[in-house]
Structure formats: C-alpha cells, structure tokens
Write a protein that holds these residues in place. Sequence first.
Motif, PDB file in Angstrom:
ATOM      1  N   VAL A 160       0.881  -1.214   0.097  1.00 26.25           N
ATOM      2  CA  VAL A 160       0.150  -0.005   0.222  1.00 26.25           C
ATOM      3  C   VAL A 160       0.865   1.440  -0.190  1.00 26.25           C
ATOM      4  N   ALA A 161       1.956   1.224   0.716  1.00 27.34           N
ATOM      5  CA  ALA A 161       2.855   2.362   0.841  1.00 27.34           C
ATOM      6  C   ALA A 161       3.500   2.663  -0.514  1.00 27.34           C
ATOM      7  N   GLN A 162       3.754   1.513  -1.113  1.00 30.31           N
ATOM      8  CA  GLN A 162       4.699   1.444  -2.454  1.00 30.31           C
ATOM      9  C   GLN A 162       3.745   2.227  -3.749  1.00 30.31           C
ATOM     10  N   VAL A 163       2.446   1.429  -3.481  1.00 33.25           N
ATOM     11  CA  VAL A 163       1.553   1.804  -4.768  1.00 33.25           C
ATOM     12  C   VAL A 163       0.743   3.273  -4.259  1.00 33.25           C
ATOM     13  N   GLY A 164       0.278   3.295  -3.033  1.00 31.26           N
ATOM     14  CA  GLY A 164      -0.606   4.459  -3.038  1.00 31.26           C
ATOM     15  C   GLY A 164      -1.834   4.073  -2.195  1.00 31.26           C
ATOM     16  N   GLN A 165      -2.054   4.527  -1.074  1.00 29.56           N
ATOM     17  CA  GLN A 165      -3.330   4.220  -0.316  1.00 29.56           C
ATOM     18  C   GLN A 165      -4.541   4.172  -1.342  1.00 29.56           C
ATOM     19  N   SER A 166      -4.695   5.213  -2.204  1.00 29.21           N
ATOM     20  CA  SER A 166      -5.993   5.085  -2.953  1.00 29.21           C
ATOM     21  C   SER A 166      -6.089   4.354  -3.977  1.00 29.21           C
ATOM     22  N   LYS A 167      -4.973   3.514  -4.336  1.00 27.41           N
ATOM     23  CA  LYS A 167      -4.926   2.844  -5.703  1.00 27.41           C
ATOM     24  C   LYS A 167      -4.953   1.282  -5.414  1.00 27.41           C
ATOM     25  N   VAL A 168      -4.978   1.001  -4.063  1.00 24.09           N
ATOM     26  CA  VAL A 168      -4.951  -0.527  -3.740  1.00 24.09           C
ATOM     27  C   VAL A 168      -6.250  -0.969  -3.062  1.00 24.09           C
ATOM     28  N   GLY A 169      -6.811  -2.033  -3.762  1.00 30.48           N
ATOM     29  CA  GLY A 169      -7.839  -2.719  -2.865  1.00 30.48           C
ATOM     30  C   GLY A 169      -7.484  -4.111  -2.579  1.00 30.48           C
TER      31      GLY A 169
END
Lengths: 268, 446
Positions: free
Chosen positions: B290-299
Amino acid sequence: MVFVYGYGIYRLVEEATHRDGSSVGLDNLHIALNDPFFRQAVGNNLRLLLTLPIIIAIALLIAILLYEGMTGWRFHRVAIFIPYMLPVVVVGVLFGQLLTLHGAVNQALQSVGLGRLAQDWLGNPDWALRSLAGVIIWRELGFGVILFLARLLSLPQNVFDAARVDGAGWFRTHRSVTLPMMRSIIGFYFVIEAITLMSWVFSYVFVMTQGGPGQATQVTETYIYEEAFTANLPWLAASAAVLLLVGIVGIAAMFLAGRFIWTRMRAA
Amino acid sequence: MLRKLQSCLAVSLALGLVAAAAGCGGSSSSSPSSGNPSGPITLTMWYWGQQEAHGLTTFVNQSIAAYHKLHPDITIKPVLQSTDNLMPNFAAAAKAKKGPDIEYRWGGIWGLQDAWDGNLAPVSDYIPKSEYSHYLNGSEDTYENKLWTAPWYVQPSFPMLYRKDILAKYGITPPKTFPELMQACSTLRSHGITPIAGGVQDGWFGGWLFSILESQSLGSVNDLKEAVVGQQKFTDSNQAAWWTALQQMIDHKCWNDDIGSLQLYQAQQTWVDGKSAMTITAGTDVKKFVAQVGQSKVGVMTMPSYANGAGAGKLGSTSQTLGISSWSPYKQQAADFIVFMHTPKELSLFYKDTGALPADDRFNPAEITVPQVKQLYQYMLNGAPYLENFIPTDLDSKANFGGVQLMFAGKETPQQAAQATESDMARIRTIDPELIDNFKKWAQQQ
C-alpha cells in the motif's frame, strides 16, 4: 584420512541401514532404488553425463587452436578460463536472470529475427535440463582447456614437425599425433567431469531451478538434500548417498580398469 | 606420476562425497535440561519474516535491545534466515543438536513435524496458559494438549491485491466469483494488461494457490486431513476441483506469461510497477505494498469463488510462530523473551514497525491506521484454516510446488496433477508411516 573417510563412510552406511534405531539390512536402499523421485534424479544425472563428450570435444578443439597461436590467443585463454574462476552461485544467479522468458537471451534472439527460438529456458520442463547442461558446459570448459593446453605445451615439438614434413594436414596431425599423446590427460579430465556431473552439480540446480519445474532438473544431490532436510527422512537421504557413492566409485573403477586393460593390451 | 595422480584424485573425489553425505546422519546427543544460569548468557534466535513483514528486523533488534536493558545478563543474537534455508538449516541444526535456542516456524505441521521429531520443546511447558491463551491460532500448533510453538504474528493467507486505478480504467469491478474473474481476465488481456502477477519458479506460490483454491471446494479442513491419511483420495472431485479452477485461470490467460521464470517476490514487484492489475501477497506484506503503490490505488479482496465450500470468500487464518529448541539449555529464558514480545508496548511496536498484526488478542485494533490492513483484520476475524499447514511438507513441495509449475508450463492436466498428488501421498504413507501416525493423532484432536 582413515578418520575423515572411514568414519564418514561408517556413519553413512549405519544411517542407510537403520530405521528407528533398528537394523533393516538393505531395505532402505531398496526403497530408495524404487523411489520414482530418486530414479528421475539419477536419470537426470545420466542425461547430464551425456554432455561429457561435448565438453571434451570443445575443450580439446579450443586448446588446440590456442596452442597453434590463433589471433588474440592470450585474450581468449583468459576469457575461456574466467567462467571457471567464478563461483557457481554467481554463475547460477547470472544465468537464472539471462534465461528468463523476458531475459537477455530471448531478447537477443528476437533482435536478430530469431524470436521463434525463444523459450522459457528454465521454466519449460522440456528445456530446463538442457539449459542447465549448457550453463555447466560453459563453466566447466575453462578447466578442460587449460588442462589440455598445459599438456599440449609439454609435448615434444619435433613430433609435430615430423608429421608436417611427412605431409600430414591439420586434421590428420591432430588425429594421429596429438590425440594419442593426449589420451591420458583426456581420460583424467573425463573422470573428473564425470564425477562433477554425477555429484557436484547441486549449486547449479539449487540456484537456478531448485529441481523444477516439477522434477525436471532434480538430480541425486538435490534429492538427498530434500529428503534429508525437507522431508526429514535422513535414512532415505543416506541410502541415496550410498547409492551415489557406489555409482561414483564404479565410474572411477571402470576408468582405472579400462586404463589397466589398455596398458596391458599395448604392452602385449 | 600422472597415473598415480589420476588414481588418487578419482578415489579421493568419490570418497569426498561421504563427508558431505554423512552430514545427513549426524550424531545424537542428550538434550540438556533448562537451567538457571548464574552468569551472563547468550541466546540465539533464528528468525524469518523480514521477507513478508517488512520491518521485522527493525522490530527484532529493538525488542532484543529493550529486553537486554531489562535483563543485562541476557544477550540475544538474532540471525535472519532466507526462505529456502529456513527449514533445512534447522533440520541440520537439529541433527547436530546445536544451533538456535529460539526458532521461527510457520504454523501447523511446519512446526509440529519438528515437534514429532523431538527437535522442539513445548512452549506451554514454560509459558503459563493464562499467557498463551491470548495467542491467536494456537490450536493449529497444539498436539497432545501442549502448545509446541508460540504464535508471534498473524498471517492472513492470502489476500488478492488489485489496482483500483487499472480496474477502473477498463470498467471492471473487483471480481467476486470465478466467472467475473474470467471476464476480468479477458477484458484486461484485450487491452494488453496482465491480469494477475505470480511467480512459481521457486515453488512456494504453488502452496499458496493450493490453499486458497482448495479451501473453496472442501466442506472443512477435515476433508483434507482424511485425504492425507487415506480415508479420501486427492483425486476425489472435492479434492481435485482446485486443479481444474487453476487450469481455468490459465486457459483465460489470467497470469503473466513468464510466471514459470519468476520467483514469487519478483512477480509481486511487477504489480507494484503497474504491469499487472492484481497479485496475491502475504497478508503481512499489505502495508508495504500500500505504501509503495498508494493508499488510494490499492484494493484488498479474497480469491474470487468458484465453489461454495467452507473457505470460499475467506482468507486462511494462521500465525507465524516461535519455538524453543529441545537442546537449548536456556528454555525458560527463551520462553520469557517470547512472552516479552507479547507485552502491550512490544505488540504496539510490532505493528508500527512491520504493519503486520501481532498474534495476540491484547493487541488494540484501534492502532491500525491503514484501511487495507483494517479490512484484513476483519477477514482475519472471520478466517478459515490455512490448508498448507495441514499436509505433510514433503507433499506440499512435491505435489503442489511441482504440480503447479508443470500446469503453468502446459505439461500436466488437472487430472494428472490430482493423480500425481495421490501417488505422492501414497509414497509418503509408505516411506514415513511414523509421520502419518503422528498426523492421525493430531488430526483427531483438532
């Protein structure tokens, strides 16, 4: 020597002939021999052994070319020996990357219009063992070349001169003069490499394929390792090790017997 | 001269094998009992987990330092193990009766096999029940009423992560069922996107796929245990269905084409890099991704369901554990350190450092700040048994790791894979009846 080898063999045989503290005779060896995974591992070792003539032929050819002073022979001599100096783990990691489906080897093939030859070299069971063999040949070649070159340099030059004066061409000279004088060193290299291919390929396999895909590249050493440390069956691992040891000693014995018979025949 | 050298070398090389192979044997020695040291002592702790819970090394180091401050006479030496060497190194140490005092074990049979082999001392002999009853998922590590390894942190096994941005771009809602997943795979493929990233080169992912797919078609984990002991067959429809589901995914080109070339962690990185829409990760690793990709982008979701068995729509709930070596002279001290890592401050630090959930019901879930991890926590509360912990490890590596590799290479059908599993299990029953006897006792008490 007696302690190192004697005690080792004693412990190995003891482990291979006991289960749960009781002697079971040869039962464990029988189970190992009938284990399909062991058989496949031995089969893969034997398939690797088939590369031996290729290694010897290429090493011999390169050694002769270097001996004859081909252009840039100093560079080639070093370049060919460098792989042998590299740790197997480094070689394994390097080729593990090069041989992936989207790795440098396939990219190179695609760039020269040979994309249809691209393979998942280590992920395809049909190709994994061959790819492994290719890497082993690449690394082991250097030792053979240096060994053969050293022998060539020690041969009397006047024999080659005499052959040339007698009108022998390149092929005839090496077939009739070089090869007979190299026979003993070729035999020596044969035994060393046979032992390597039967019992010293663990690092290649472990780093590059871990025996997979499936059991496609499983060899006797990785089988022993898996049974001892993953399956926790030390008696089965020890049994396989005994069988491997017998096989290796058999190869060495056959070589020595062959040499003995050959020497006797020549003397007669 | 040369002939002599040849003879010596050939024989020496052949005999040299013995020294290595003899290591398989090893010698036994009596296990020292736990003592009360009068002076300074050093404990060795072999651990794993930095690979799946990023920051674990930081936690371990700080926890050891904090413990040393409280107990200046006790020094703990941590040694991080690699994934492939975790089991073999301990097996070798067990043969020599020399090595770690505290040892990391995955849950269930991964630790119990060592308990059955006499390599572990039960932690419940050194930690009171009032303490270990707070540890989560301890039932899978319990045998003959003893807890053999102490749950350390929870491993929700195994969530599927998806890129919200990629799915949204192609009008795909996160799939819940297999038909929806197949449709998603087709849509993504038609746009040149790899649907799911995975890597089976190192084998481990095969065990994950087995667990998350097989659990959907079984009535309960007991079905699996019955197959292990021979009361069901791995070729029965409920046992073999997962191979067919996997084949369906392969046929719909759900996976990256180089799945056979890549190791699991390499493949997950391609998802981070935006080259695929979904991947499967360790639950403990979610915070990192989540930290690497971004919180808003990960489900986060569970594997879409192809059946309605007990594990459908659920994650496996298991805990990674710590055990005490049977030969350790400092068992009580080792246990005390394990207990220390379950104190409130350490539980809090564990989550802070790693993003993984401590396996302790005293951990305050209000501390979880990442929404995706909160969701995992909910999945964990409603989890199912993690099946890979309920089969012999040798079956896992030969049948699951190998079978999945062969299926991805197109060299084995689901029927052949199921048959191979049954054959492999029959082989284990023949050559290791003691393991099966222990397994039966364990299965009966579960």
